[in-house]
Design a protein around this motif. Sequence first.
Motif, PDB file in Angstrom:
ATOM      1  N   ALA A 107       0.841  -1.196   0.000  1.00 28.94           N
ATOM      2  CA  ALA A 107       0.000   0.000   0.000  1.00 28.94           C
ATOM      3  C   ALA A 107       0.876   1.245   0.000  1.00 28.94           C
ATOM      4  O   ALA A 107       0.620   2.213  -0.717  1.00 28.94           O
ATOM      5  CB  ALA A 107      -0.915  -0.008   1.218  1.00 28.94           C
TER       6      ALA A 107
ATOM      7  N   LEU B 294       2.377   4.894  -3.606  1.00 28.89           N
ATOM      8  CA  LEU B 294       1.102   4.419  -3.086  1.00 28.89           C
ATOM      9  C   LEU B 294       0.561   3.390  -4.066  1.00 28.89           C
ATOM     10  O   LEU B 294       0.344   3.705  -5.236  1.00 28.89           O
ATOM     11  CB  LEU B 294       0.102   5.569  -2.952  1.00 28.89           C
ATOM     12  CG  LEU B 294       0.392   6.665  -1.929  1.00 28.89           C
ATOM     13  CD1 LEU B 294      -0.775   7.644  -1.883  1.00 28.89           C
ATOM     14  CD2 LEU B 294       0.670   6.097  -0.554  1.00 28.89           C
ATOM     15  N   TYR B 295       0.414   2.177  -3.600  1.00 28.94           N
ATOM     16  CA  TYR B 295      -0.097   1.094  -4.446  1.00 28.94           C
ATOM     17  C   TYR B 295       0.650   1.037  -5.777  1.00 28.94           C
ATOM     18  O   TYR B 295       0.071   0.846  -6.835  1.00 28.94           O
ATOM     19  CB  TYR B 295      -1.606   1.260  -4.660  1.00 28.94           C
ATOM     20  CG  TYR B 295      -2.366   1.077  -3.364  1.00 28.94           C
ATOM     21  CD1 TYR B 295      -2.827  -0.172  -2.969  1.00 28.94           C
ATOM     22  CD2 TYR B 295      -2.572   2.159  -2.510  1.00 28.94           C
ATOM     23  CE1 TYR B 295      -3.499  -0.340  -1.764  1.00 28.94           C
ATOM     24  CE2 TYR B 295      -3.235   2.000  -1.297  1.00 28.94           C
ATOM     25  CZ  TYR B 295      -3.688   0.752  -0.936  1.00 28.94           C
ATOM     26  OH  TYR B 295      -4.330   0.584   0.270  1.00 28.94           O
TER      27      TYR B 295
ATOM     28  N   LEU C 144      -4.548  12.244  -7.103  1.00 26.86           N
ATOM     29  CA  LEU C 144      -4.066  11.157  -6.257  1.00 26.86           C
ATOM     30  C   LEU C 144      -4.853  11.091  -4.951  1.00 26.86           C
ATOM     31  O   LEU C 144      -5.192  10.003  -4.473  1.00 26.86           O
ATOM     32  CB  LEU C 144      -2.578  11.338  -5.973  1.00 26.86           C
ATOM     33  CG  LEU C 144      -1.655  11.222  -7.180  1.00 26.86           C
ATOM     34  CD1 LEU C 144      -0.242  11.649  -6.818  1.00 26.86           C
ATOM     35  CD2 LEU C 144      -1.647   9.798  -7.718  1.00 26.86           C
TER      36      LEU C 144
ATOM     37  N   GLU D 267      -8.232   9.588  -5.662  1.00 23.92           N
ATOM     38  CA  GLU D 267      -8.178   8.192  -6.090  1.00 23.92           C
ATOM     39  C   GLU D 267      -7.834   7.232  -4.961  1.00 23.92           C
ATOM     40  O   GLU D 267      -8.381   6.135  -4.874  1.00 23.92           O
ATOM     41  CB  GLU D 267      -7.157   8.041  -7.218  1.00 23.92           C
ATOM     42  CG  GLU D 267      -7.085   6.645  -7.802  1.00 23.92           C
ATOM     43  CD  GLU D 267      -6.191   6.567  -9.033  1.00 23.92           C
ATOM     44  OE1 GLU D 267      -5.833   5.441  -9.418  1.00 23.92           O
ATOM     45  OE2 GLU D 267      -5.849   7.617  -9.608  1.00 23.92           O
ATOM     46  N   TYR D 268      -6.940   7.663  -4.075  1.00 24.59           N
ATOM     47  CA  TYR D 268      -6.375   6.722  -3.109  1.00 24.59           C
ATOM     48  C   TYR D 268      -6.802   6.942  -1.657  1.00 24.59           C
ATOM     49  O   TYR D 268      -6.729   6.012  -0.858  1.00 24.59           O
ATOM     50  CB  TYR D 268      -4.841   6.787  -3.152  1.00 24.59           C
ATOM     51  CG  TYR D 268      -4.232   6.203  -4.406  1.00 24.59           C
ATOM     52  CD1 TYR D 268      -4.272   4.839  -4.669  1.00 24.59           C
ATOM     53  CD2 TYR D 268      -3.612   7.027  -5.341  1.00 24.59           C
ATOM     54  CE1 TYR D 268      -3.710   4.303  -5.819  1.00 24.59           C
ATOM     55  CE2 TYR D 268      -3.038   6.506  -6.498  1.00 24.59           C
ATOM     56  CZ  TYR D 268      -3.091   5.143  -6.725  1.00 24.59           C
ATOM     57  OH  TYR D 268      -2.534   4.625  -7.875  1.00 24.59           O
TER      58      TYR D 268
ATOM     59  N   PRO E   8     -11.998   4.232  -0.708  1.00 18.24           N
ATOM     60  CA  PRO E   8     -10.628   4.547  -1.089  1.00 18.24           C
ATOM     61  C   PRO E   8      -9.692   3.542  -0.420  1.00 18.24           C
ATOM     62  O   PRO E   8      -9.947   3.131   0.721  1.00 18.24           O
ATOM     63  CB  PRO E   8     -10.418   5.965  -0.536  1.00 18.24           C
ATOM     64  CG  PRO E   8     -11.380   6.068   0.599  1.00 18.24           C
ATOM     65  CD  PRO E   8     -12.575   5.259   0.187  1.00 18.24           C
ATOM     66  N   PRO E   9      -8.624   3.114  -1.087  1.00 15.88           N
ATOM     67  CA  PRO E   9      -7.812   2.040  -0.516  1.00 15.88           C
ATOM     68  C   PRO E   9      -7.065   2.413   0.758  1.00 15.88           C
ATOM     69  O   PRO E   9      -6.811   1.558   1.604  1.00 15.88           O
ATOM     70  CB  PRO E   9      -6.832   1.695  -1.642  1.00 15.88           C
ATOM     71  CG  PRO E   9      -6.839   2.870  -2.557  1.00 15.88           C
ATOM     72  CD  PRO E   9      -8.201   3.468  -2.457  1.00 15.88           C
TER      73      PRO E   9
ATOM     74  N   GLN F 241      -0.994  -3.908   2.203  1.00 14.83           N
ATOM     75  CA  GLN F 241      -2.425  -3.703   2.007  1.00 14.83           C
ATOM     76  C   GLN F 241      -3.208  -4.371   3.132  1.00 14.83           C
ATOM     77  O   GLN F 241      -2.922  -5.494   3.531  1.00 14.83           O
ATOM     78  CB  GLN F 241      -2.857  -4.271   0.660  1.00 14.83           C
ATOM     79  CG  GLN F 241      -2.275  -3.515  -0.529  1.00 14.83           C
ATOM     80  CD  GLN F 241      -2.855  -3.978  -1.848  1.00 14.83           C
ATOM     81  OE1 GLN F 241      -4.030  -4.299  -1.927  1.00 14.83           O
ATOM     82  NE2 GLN F 241      -2.032  -3.999  -2.895  1.00 14.83           N
TER      83      GLN F 241
END
Length: 232
Positions: A7, A70-71, A86, A89-90, A166-167, A36
């Motif tokens: 992650a 990130l990822y 970003l 998205e994350y 979001p992750p 993750q």
Amino acid sequence: MSELVPAIELRGLTKTYGQGALAFQALKGIDLRVDQGEFMMLVGPSGSGKTTLLSILGCVLTPTDGEARLYGEALHGKRESELPRLRLEYIGFIFQGHNLMSALSAEENVAVPLELRGASHRAALAEARETLAAVGLKDKLKKRPDELSGGQRQRVAVARAVAGRPPLILADEPTASLDAESGMQVTQLLKSLCAERGHTVVCVTHDNRIFHLADRTVHIEDGRLVSPPDAH
């Protein structure tokens, strides 16, 4: 996203503010991997670099040197104009002071970032209601922040952060303004909700009452990651 991709991956990360004689190095060669689904707490004294590191992870600041991903996506070398994408998205953010919009209801506060990500108003409200129900606020959808308790406001903030899945969830002192019981409840809720949904969490905190809830606790002092005080 492949489960093999961390992650967060930082290598030799530095951040310097100012130039010349006035330069101050806030981060001094940070190496860190967060997998993750991990729930990690970042702890350290005031001025240790926690906020700077969280700001880089949150795509608010760019690093001066080193690598940050990130990822799998590189943050180093990005222009400031690329950072908002970003973030959307994350990242989901949880702040110490809730940062809720006082004129909006709970469901509207949660819907705002979903609409920024492109959801229609109707779809955003539907997901906001579902997420608020998941944090135990199904009966508070229409309440404004001033009509909620501190613990309830922070639950709205948790819902806003995780809505849209979001992750990565970044939490900055999420229990600082809460009493011990509310702080524990909010952190336990965040941990269980993120585990169910597969979020990765980095939580900056001084609250040693919640350290045991972390999968891992990382200590930072004077811009460097250090072994915890009780490490041998």
